[in-house]
Write an enzyme that holds these catalytic residues in place. Structure first.
Site, mmCIF file in Angstrom:
data_model
loop_
_atom_site.group_PDB
_atom_site.id
_atom_site.type_symbol
_atom_site.label_atom_id
_atom_site.label_comp_id
_atom_site.label_asym_id
_atom_site.label_seq_id
_atom_site.Cartn_x
_atom_site.Cartn_y
_atom_site.Cartn_z
ATOM 1 C CG ASP A 191 -5.201 2.111 0.626
ATOM 2 O OD1 ASP A 191 -6.114 1.276 0.485
ATOM 3 O OD2 ASP A 191 -4.086 1.839 1.108
ATOM 4 C CG MET A 198 -8.967 6.584 1.941
ATOM 5 S SD MET A 198 -8.326 6.571 3.608
ATOM 6 C CE MET A 198 -7.273 5.100 3.546
ATOM 7 C CG HIS A 253 -9.146 -0.492 -0.917
ATOM 8 N ND1 HIS A 253 -8.580 -0.683 0.330
ATOM 9 C CD2 HIS A 253 -10.487 -0.647 -0.746
ATOM 10 C CE1 HIS A 253 -9.537 -0.921 1.216
ATOM 11 N NE2 HIS A 253 -10.698 -0.904 0.593
ATOM 12 C CB SER A 259 -0.902 0.021 1.236
ATOM 13 O OG SER A 259 -1.465 1.314 1.359
ATOM 14 C CG MET A 309 -11.529 -3.573 4.570
ATOM 15 S SD MET A 309 -9.945 -3.074 3.875
ATOM 16 C CE MET A 309 -9.285 -2.018 5.164
ATOM 17 C CG HIS A 342 -3.688 -1.726 -1.811
ATOM 18 N ND1 HIS A 342 -4.728 -2.559 -2.189
ATOM 19 C CD2 HIS A 342 -4.167 -0.979 -0.785
ATOM 20 C CE1 HIS A 342 -5.781 -2.323 -1.415
ATOM 21 N NE2 HIS A 342 -5.476 -1.366 -0.561
ATOM 22 C CG ASP A 389 -6.044 -3.240 2.959
ATOM 23 O OD1 ASP A 389 -5.020 -2.940 3.588
ATOM 24 O OD2 ASP A 389 -6.674 -2.446 2.219
ATOM 25 C CG MET A 406 -11.496 2.354 1.542
ATOM 26 S SD MET A 406 -9.954 2.406 2.442
ATOM 27 C CE MET A 406 -8.832 2.678 1.080
HETATM 28 C C1 DX5 Z 1 -6.653 1.171 5.281
HETATM 29 C C2 DX5 Z 1 -6.122 0.894 3.889
HETATM 30 C C3 DX5 Z 1 -4.960 -0.030 3.912
HETATM 31 C C4 DX5 Z 1 -3.782 0.478 4.697
HETATM 32 C C5 DX5 Z 1 -2.886 -0.656 5.045
HETATM 33 O O1 DX5 Z 1 -7.806 1.928 5.211
HETATM 34 O O2 DX5 Z 1 -7.114 0.316 3.082
HETATM 35 O O3 DX5 Z 1 -4.587 -0.415 2.612
HETATM 36 O O4 DX5 Z 1 -3.068 1.452 4.027
HETATM 37 O O5 DX5 Z 1 -1.871 -0.191 5.855
HETATM 38 P P1 DX5 Z 1 -1.197 -1.083 6.976
HETATM 39 O O6 DX5 Z 1 -0.598 -2.273 6.315
HETATM 40 O O7 DX5 Z 1 -0.177 -0.170 7.562
HETATM 41 O O8 DX5 Z 1 -2.281 -1.472 7.960
HETATM 42 ZN ZN ZN Z 2 -6.463 -0.629 1.155
#
Ligand code: DX5
Ligand code: ZN
Length: 210
Positions: A34, A36, A65, A7, A136, A32, A171, A67
Site C-alpha cells: 500500500d 500512500m 496499490h 497487505s 475498495m 499487497h 480491499d 493511493m
Molecule cells: C487501505 C489499504 C488496504 C488496507 C487493508 O487503504 O488499501 O490494503 O491495508 O487493511 P485491512 O484488511 O486491515 O482493512
Molecule cells: Zn490496498
C-alpha cells in the site's frame, strides 16, 4: 481459485522480512504493498526503495496499490523496483487508458481501483484493457477499518461485463465473513491486512479466506 494478497501495511515494519516470510510460508499468493502519499489519502506509507528491498526477498509477486496523485509519474520507478502488478486509482487520473498502457509497457499487470463512492460504471470503458479491477470496501488510507457492505454490490456489476480472465480484487475490512460475501459475488482476489496479521494462526486465517 482465489488469489490472497496480504497487505503488509499491517506488518511490523521493524520486522518486515520476518512478517513477509510468515505470510509467504502460510500460503500467500501475492504481497499487497500500500503506497500512500499524504495527498490522495491522509496517510504516508511505503515508497520505491522499500518496494525494491522487498523484491529481493519475496518469492511471490508484488501487488502494488498506488493511493497517490499523479500515479503515471511513479509507474516506471515502481516497475523498475520490481512491481508485478500496479494498481492506480481512477479518481487520481484524467486519462486512465494512458496509465493502463504505460503500466503494460513494462510487461506487468495493470489494475485500476475505485473508491467507495465511485460508481462501478466508470470501469466499463477500460474493462477489456485492464488485468485487474480493485473494488475498495473502505475509504483508502488506513488498515483495520470496517467493511462497507454496499461497496460489495459493485462486484457482480463488474463481473457481469468482465472478460473471463479479469481479476476482481477487493480491499478493505476483509475477514472470513466478508470474504465469503465478496467471493460469492464473483471476486477472485482478496487483500487482507489486519485479519491476517493480527490473527494467532496466520495459516488458518489465510485458508479461511479462500
Ligand atoms: C487501505 C489499504 C488496504 C488496507 C487493508 O487503504 O488499501 O490494503 O491495508 O487493511 P485491512 O484488511 O486491515 O482493512
Ligand atoms: Zn490496498
Amino acid at each position: 481459485m482465489v488469489i490472497i494478497s496480504p497487505s503488509i501495511l499491517s506488518a511490523d515494519f521493524a520486522n518486515l522480512q520476518r512478517d513477509i516470510e510468515s505470510v509467504v510460508k502460510a500460503g500467500a499468493d501475492w504481497l499487497h504493498i500500500d503506497v500512500m502519499d499524504g495527498h490522495f489519502v491522509p496517510n504516508i506509507t511505503i515508497g520505491v526503495p522499500v518496494t525494491a528491498s522487498i523484491k529481493k526477498i519475496s518469492p511471490v509477486p508484488l501487488d502494488v496499490h498506488l493511493m497517490i496523485e499523479n500515479p503515471q509519474k511513479y509507474v516506471k520507478p515502481f516497475a523498475d523496483a520490481g512491481a508485478d502488478i500496479i494498481t492506480f486509482h481512477y479518481e487520481a487520473v484524467s486519462n486512465p487508458k494512458e496509465v493502463i498502457d504505460l503500466i503494460k509497457s513494462f510487461g506487468i499487470k495493470a489494475g485500476m481501483s475505485i473508491k467507495p463512492d465511485t460508481s462501478a460504471d466508470v470501469v466499463f470503458p477500460f474493462i477489456n484493457d485492464l488485468d485487474l479491477v480493485l473494488v475498495m470496501t473502505v475509504e483508502p488510507g488506513f488498515g483495520g477499518q470496517k467493511f462497507i457492505e454496499k461497496c460489495a454490490d459493485k462486484i457482480p456489476v463488474i463481473k457481469e461485463k468482465a472478460p473471463e480472465d479479469l481479476i476482481i480484487q477487493v480491499d478493505g475490512g476483509i475477514n472470513a465473513q466478508t470474504a465469503r460475501i465478496c467471493t460469492s459475488y464473483g471476486a477472485n482476489s482478496l487483500v487482507a491486512g489486519n485479519y491476517i496479521y493480527k490473527s494467532d494462526n496466520i495459516k488458518s486465517a489465510i485458508e479461511s479466506l479462500r
